[in-house]
Write a protein that holds these residues in place. Structure first.
Motif, PDB file in Angstrom:
ATOM      1  N   HIS A 145     -22.345  40.164 -14.551  1.00 12.20           N
ATOM      2  CA  HIS A 145     -22.866  38.810 -14.753  1.00 12.20           C
ATOM      3  C   HIS A 145     -21.944  37.851 -14.013  1.00 12.20           C
ATOM      4  CE1 HIS A 145     -23.928  35.321 -17.723  1.00 12.20           C
ATOM      5  NE2 HIS A 145     -24.506  35.180 -16.534  1.00 12.20           N
ATOM      6  N   ILE A 146     -22.495  37.174 -13.019  1.00  9.46           N
ATOM      7  CA  ILE A 146     -21.729  36.234 -12.205  1.00  9.46           C
ATOM      8  C   ILE A 146     -22.102  34.816 -12.619  1.00  9.46           C
ATOM      9  CG2 ILE A 146     -21.070  35.588  -9.860  1.00  9.46           C
ATOM     10  CD1 ILE A 146     -20.681  38.580 -10.486  1.00  9.46           C
ATOM     11  N   THR A 147     -21.133  34.068 -13.106  1.00 12.06           N
ATOM     12  CA  THR A 147     -21.390  32.657 -13.424  1.00 12.06           C
ATOM     13  C   THR A 147     -20.927  31.764 -12.285  1.00 12.06           C
ATOM     14  OG1 THR A 147     -19.265  32.507 -14.584  1.00 12.06           O
ATOM     15  CG2 THR A 147     -21.204  33.050 -15.907  1.00 12.06           C
ATOM     16  N   ASP A 148     -19.823  32.143 -11.656  1.00 12.89           N
ATOM     17  CA  ASP A 148     -19.253  31.404 -10.525  1.00 12.89           C
ATOM     18  C   ASP A 148     -18.282  32.357  -9.833  1.00 12.89           C
ATOM     19  OD1 ASP A 148     -17.328  29.734  -9.018  1.00 12.89           O
ATOM     20  OD2 ASP A 148     -18.385  28.052  -9.910  1.00 12.89           O
ATOM     21  N   LEU A 149     -18.301  32.406  -8.510  1.00 11.98           N
ATOM     22  CA  LEU A 149     -17.444  33.348  -7.788  1.00 11.98           C
ATOM     23  C   LEU A 149     -15.959  33.053  -7.975  1.00 11.98           C
ATOM     24  CD1 LEU A 149     -19.436  33.833  -4.459  1.00 11.98           C
ATOM     25  CD2 LEU A 149     -18.992  35.555  -6.226  1.00 11.98           C
ATOM     26  N   ALA A 150     -15.636  31.831  -8.387  1.00 11.97           N
ATOM     27  CA  ALA A 150     -14.235  31.487  -8.615  1.00 11.97           C
ATOM     28  C   ALA A 150     -13.803  31.751 -10.054  1.00 11.97           C
ATOM     29  CB  ALA A 150     -13.994  30.015  -8.271  1.00 11.97           C
ATOM     30  N   LYS A 151     -14.743  32.222 -10.884  1.00 15.26           N
ATOM     31  CA  LYS A 151     -14.436  32.497 -12.288  1.00 15.26           C
ATOM     32  C   LYS A 151     -14.492  34.005 -12.551  1.00 15.26           C
ATOM     33  CE  LYS A 151     -16.269  28.066 -13.909  1.00 15.26           C
ATOM     34  NZ  LYS A 151     -17.277  27.390 -14.770  1.00 15.26           N
ATOM     35  N   PRO A 152     -13.873  34.467 -13.656  1.00 16.70           N
ATOM     36  CA  PRO A 152     -13.887  35.908 -13.959  1.00 16.70           C
ATOM     37  C   PRO A 152     -15.307  36.466 -14.026  1.00 16.70           C
ATOM     38  CG  PRO A 152     -12.312  34.779 -15.361  1.00 16.70           C
ATOM     39  CD  PRO A 152     -13.072  33.699 -14.624  1.00 16.70           C
ATOM     40  N   PHE A 314     -14.656  36.631  -0.452  1.00 14.80           N
ATOM     41  CA  PHE A 314     -14.291  36.498  -1.867  1.00 14.80           C
ATOM     42  C   PHE A 314     -12.965  35.761  -1.998  1.00 14.80           C
ATOM     43  CE2 PHE A 314     -13.092  38.728  -6.036  1.00 14.80           C
ATOM     44  CZ  PHE A 314     -13.783  37.783  -6.797  1.00 14.80           C
ATOM     45  N   GLY A 315     -12.021  36.111  -1.121  1.00 16.12           N
ATOM     46  CA  GLY A 315     -10.742  35.423  -1.143  1.00 16.12           C
ATOM     47  C   GLY A 315     -10.901  33.931  -0.929  1.00 16.12           C
ATOM     48  N   ALA A 316     -11.775  33.539  -0.013  1.00 11.78           N
ATOM     49  CA  ALA A 316     -11.994  32.116   0.254  1.00 11.78           C
ATOM     50  C   ALA A 316     -12.521  31.396  -0.975  1.00 11.78           C
ATOM     51  CB  ALA A 316     -12.968  31.961   1.427  1.00 11.78           C
ATOM     52  N   HIS A 317     -13.441  32.041  -1.702  1.00  9.79           N
ATOM     53  CA  HIS A 317     -13.980  31.406  -2.916  1.00  9.79           C
ATOM     54  C   HIS A 317     -12.925  31.330  -4.013  1.00  9.79           C
ATOM     55  CE1 HIS A 317     -17.935  32.155  -1.001  1.00  9.79           C
ATOM     56  NE2 HIS A 317     -18.336  31.172  -1.767  1.00  9.79           N
ATOM     57  N   VAL A 318     -12.117  32.374  -4.133  1.00 14.15           N
ATOM     58  CA  VAL A 318     -11.047  32.362  -5.141  1.00 14.15           C
ATOM     59  C   VAL A 318     -10.034  31.256  -4.829  1.00 14.15           C
ATOM     60  CG1 VAL A 318      -9.070  33.681  -6.018  1.00 14.15           C
ATOM     61  CG2 VAL A 318     -11.294  34.792  -5.768  1.00 14.15           C
ATOM     62  N   ILE A 319      -9.688  31.121  -3.551  1.00 13.99           N
ATOM     63  CA  ILE A 319      -8.751  30.080  -3.137  1.00 13.99           C
ATOM     64  C   ILE A 319      -9.344  28.693  -3.388  1.00 13.99           C
ATOM     65  CG2 ILE A 319      -7.549  29.071  -1.162  1.00 13.99           C
ATOM     66  CD1 ILE A 319      -7.494  31.961   0.033  1.00 13.99           C
ATOM     67  N   ALA A 320     -10.615  28.519  -3.008  1.00 14.60           N
ATOM     68  CA  ALA A 320     -11.271  27.227  -3.196  1.00 14.60           C
ATOM     69  C   ALA A 320     -11.372  26.857  -4.673  1.00 14.60           C
ATOM     70  CB  ALA A 320     -12.665  27.255  -2.567  1.00 14.60           C
ATOM     71  N   GLY A 321     -11.384  27.879  -5.531  1.00 13.80           N
ATOM     72  CA  GLY A 321     -11.438  27.627  -6.969  1.00 13.80           C
ATOM     73  C   GLY A 321     -10.103  27.252  -7.573  1.00 13.80           C
ATOM     74  N   ALA A 323      -7.052  29.061  -7.154  1.00 18.98           N
ATOM     75  CA  ALA A 323      -6.128  30.161  -7.462  1.00 18.98           C
ATOM     76  C   ALA A 323      -4.813  29.980  -6.710  1.00 18.98           C
ATOM     77  CB  ALA A 323      -6.756  31.494  -7.087  1.00 18.98           C
ATOM     78  N   LYS A 324      -3.732  30.363  -7.353  1.00 23.13           N
ATOM     79  CA  LYS A 324      -2.424  30.322  -6.711  1.00 23.13           C
ATOM     80  C   LYS A 324      -2.194  31.623  -5.949  1.00 23.13           C
ATOM     81  CE  LYS A 324      -0.332  27.281 -10.188  1.00 23.13           C
ATOM     82  NZ  LYS A 324       0.776  27.120 -11.169  1.00 23.13           N
ATOM     83  N   PRO A 325      -1.389  31.581  -4.898  1.00 15.21           N
ATOM     84  CA  PRO A 325      -1.111  32.811  -4.134  1.00 15.21           C
ATOM     85  C   PRO A 325      -0.492  33.892  -5.013  1.00 15.21           C
ATOM     86  CG  PRO A 325      -0.399  30.882  -2.907  1.00 15.21           C
ATOM     87  CD  PRO A 325      -0.743  30.407  -4.288  1.00 15.21           C
ATOM     88  N   SER A 326      -0.720  35.145  -4.632  1.00 17.24           N
ATOM     89  CA  SER A 326      -0.123  36.282  -5.328  1.00 17.24           C
ATOM     90  C   SER A 326       1.310  36.474  -4.830  1.00 17.24           C
ATOM     91  CB  SER A 326      -0.930  37.556  -5.059  1.00 17.24           C
ATOM     92  OG  SER A 326      -2.285  37.383  -5.406  1.00 17.24           O
ATOM     93  N   ALA A 327       2.111  37.109  -5.658  1.00 17.32           N
ATOM     94  CA  ALA A 327       3.478  37.430  -5.255  1.00 17.32           C
ATOM     95  C   ALA A 327       3.467  38.591  -4.272  1.00 17.32           C
ATOM     96  CB  ALA A 327       4.309  37.792  -6.486  1.00 17.32           C
ATOM     97  N   LEU A 328       4.384  38.564  -3.323  1.00 21.64           N
ATOM     98  CA  LEU A 328       4.476  39.662  -2.368  1.00 21.64           C
ATOM     99  C   LEU A 328       4.996  40.946  -3.011  1.00 21.64           C
ATOM    100  CD1 LEU A 328       5.812  37.893   0.862  1.00 21.64           C
ATOM    101  CD2 LEU A 328       3.504  38.732   0.400  1.00 21.64           C
ATOM    102  N   THR A 329       5.397  40.846  -4.262  1.00 16.68           N
ATOM    103  CA  THR A 329       5.869  42.025  -4.995  1.00 16.68           C
ATOM    104  C   THR A 329       4.766  42.681  -5.819  1.00 16.68           C
ATOM    105  OG1 THR A 329       6.588  40.571  -6.784  1.00 16.68           O
ATOM    106  CG2 THR A 329       8.243  41.204  -5.152  1.00 16.68           C
ATOM    107  N   VAL A 330       3.549  42.123  -5.778  1.00 18.06           N
ATOM    108  CA  VAL A 330       2.466  42.646  -6.607  1.00 18.06           C
ATOM    109  C   VAL A 330       2.143  44.089  -6.201  1.00 18.06           C
ATOM    110  CG1 VAL A 330       0.607  41.818  -5.101  1.00 18.06           C
ATOM    111  CG2 VAL A 330       0.164  42.149  -7.538  1.00 18.06           C
TER     112      VAL A 330
END
Length: 343
Positions: A145-152, A314-321, A323-330
């Motif tokens: 169920h997709i409510t918004d691509l920037a949301k879970p 997907f990354g573009a939508h997450v960023i536009a929503g 989201a903060k960058p991920s750590a390089l240690t992830v």
């Protein structure tokens, strides 16, 4: 904003580049994919170690081709599949993405592979309204169920055993048709009768989970049919077997997708994943959505299979929503749940 996506979860090394536009859509700038499927064919399925080595060989050339195609020196942000997928294969793509992000000094986003299969549809059909997504591939079968691509993303159901694409591969191997099984079964099924053999529809009883799937029993039923025919000395009607098997898979997938859309109150269904390139899954989805008054959105076949463009989108939508960058240690997560869009 220009976003690069790197995909290496299975046997395709993908690098895609998109430009995120003010209206919430993405413009495709580059789409480079190197597949190692031919290296796996003689084994009848993906061999993780072979896939990992193929990614190592393909990632830098694919990156260079994508940058040249997009005519840029570097993107504004970099997104990469962090999971789910094969552990070794994921490591190659993520290590490369971290290195490039650090060298270019740009934000790094570790995102979910499955969300990419949904987001890539926006390249062709524009912003996605609330929808139910049916994802079907060699390793995944999900109703989302997709409510918004920037949301879970909300998982409504998934397969409890074999994924639909996996069942295609196993049945093709059983019939001696080689690997990958999806395209060859689809082609042969066109010559057969989809109603010739009454193969079972798993998990469609009144007490079964409304949105879950099971294809192990269907696969076993095909095996039993083949065994009985060989034991009796009968010639195998391979086109009829392929068509009847394909019909059973498409029947269950599309029935449950329409049911889910009606239950959650959305009027749009999105298909995603490599197995949705199957002609019968697509045509039956069209028929059932039309009958139910639902809008069906299906990306073109090239975008349904694993690729870097879907990760970039997907990354573009997450960023536009926001989201903060991920750590390089992830760390990579081969079992990442679909509800986790980013790590």
């Amino acid at each position: 904003m220009i976003v690069m996506g790197i995909e290496s979860s299975c046997d395709e090394t993908g690098v895609g580049i998109v430009r995120y536009l003010p209206d919430g859509t993405c413009e495709l700038l580059a789409d480079e994919v190197a597949s190692s499927v031919d290296q796996h064919a003689r084994f009848g399925g993906v061999v993780p170690e072979i896939a990992s080595r193929a990614h190592l060989e393909a990632i830098v050339p694919a990156m260079r081709r994508a940058l040249a195609a997009a005519d840029i020196e570097k993107p504004d942000a970099l997104a990469v599949t962090i999971g789910p997928g094969l552990a070794g294969a994921l490591l190659v793509g993520v290590a490369a993405a971290k290195a490039y992000a650090a060298a270019w000094d740009i934000p790094f986003y570790a995102i979910n592979h499955l969300g990419g299969h949904v987001a890539v549809d926006t390249l062709e059909h524009g912003p996605l309204p609330p929808a139910v997504a049916l994802l079907v591939s060699g390793g995944h079968t999900h109703l989302l169920h997709i409510t918004d691509l920037a949301k879970p993303i909300i998982e409504l159901g998934s397969t409890v055993d074999d994924a639909a694409g996996e069942a295609f591969d196993k049945v093709a191997r059983l019939l001696g048709l080689g690997y990958p099984g999806g395209p060859v079964l689809d082609a042969i099924a066109a010559e057969g009768d989809p109603h010739a053999i009454a193969f079972p529809r798993g998990m469609t009883g009144p007490r079964d989970a409304r949105y879950d799937f099971s294809f192990s029993g269907l696969k076993t039923s095909v095996a039993r049919y083949v065994e009985a025919a060989e034991r009796d000395g009968r010639e195998l009607p391979i086109p009829d077997i392929a068509a009847s098997f394909q019909e059973a898979v498409a029947d269950v997938l599309t029935m449950k997708a329409v049911r889910a859309a009606q239950d959650v109150g959305v009027d749009t269904i999105v298909l995603g994943g490599g197995a949705t390139a199957n002609s019968r899954i697509r045509s039956m989805a069209e028929e059932r959505c039309a009958a139910a008054g639902l809008t069906l959105r299906v990306p073109k076949p090239r975008l349904c299979t694993d690729n870097g463009v879907m990760i970039a989108t997907f990354g573009a939508h997450v960023i536009a929503g926001g989201a903060k960058p991920s750590a390089l240690t992830v760390a990579t997560d081969p079992g990442l749940p679909v509800s986790t869009s980013q790590l």
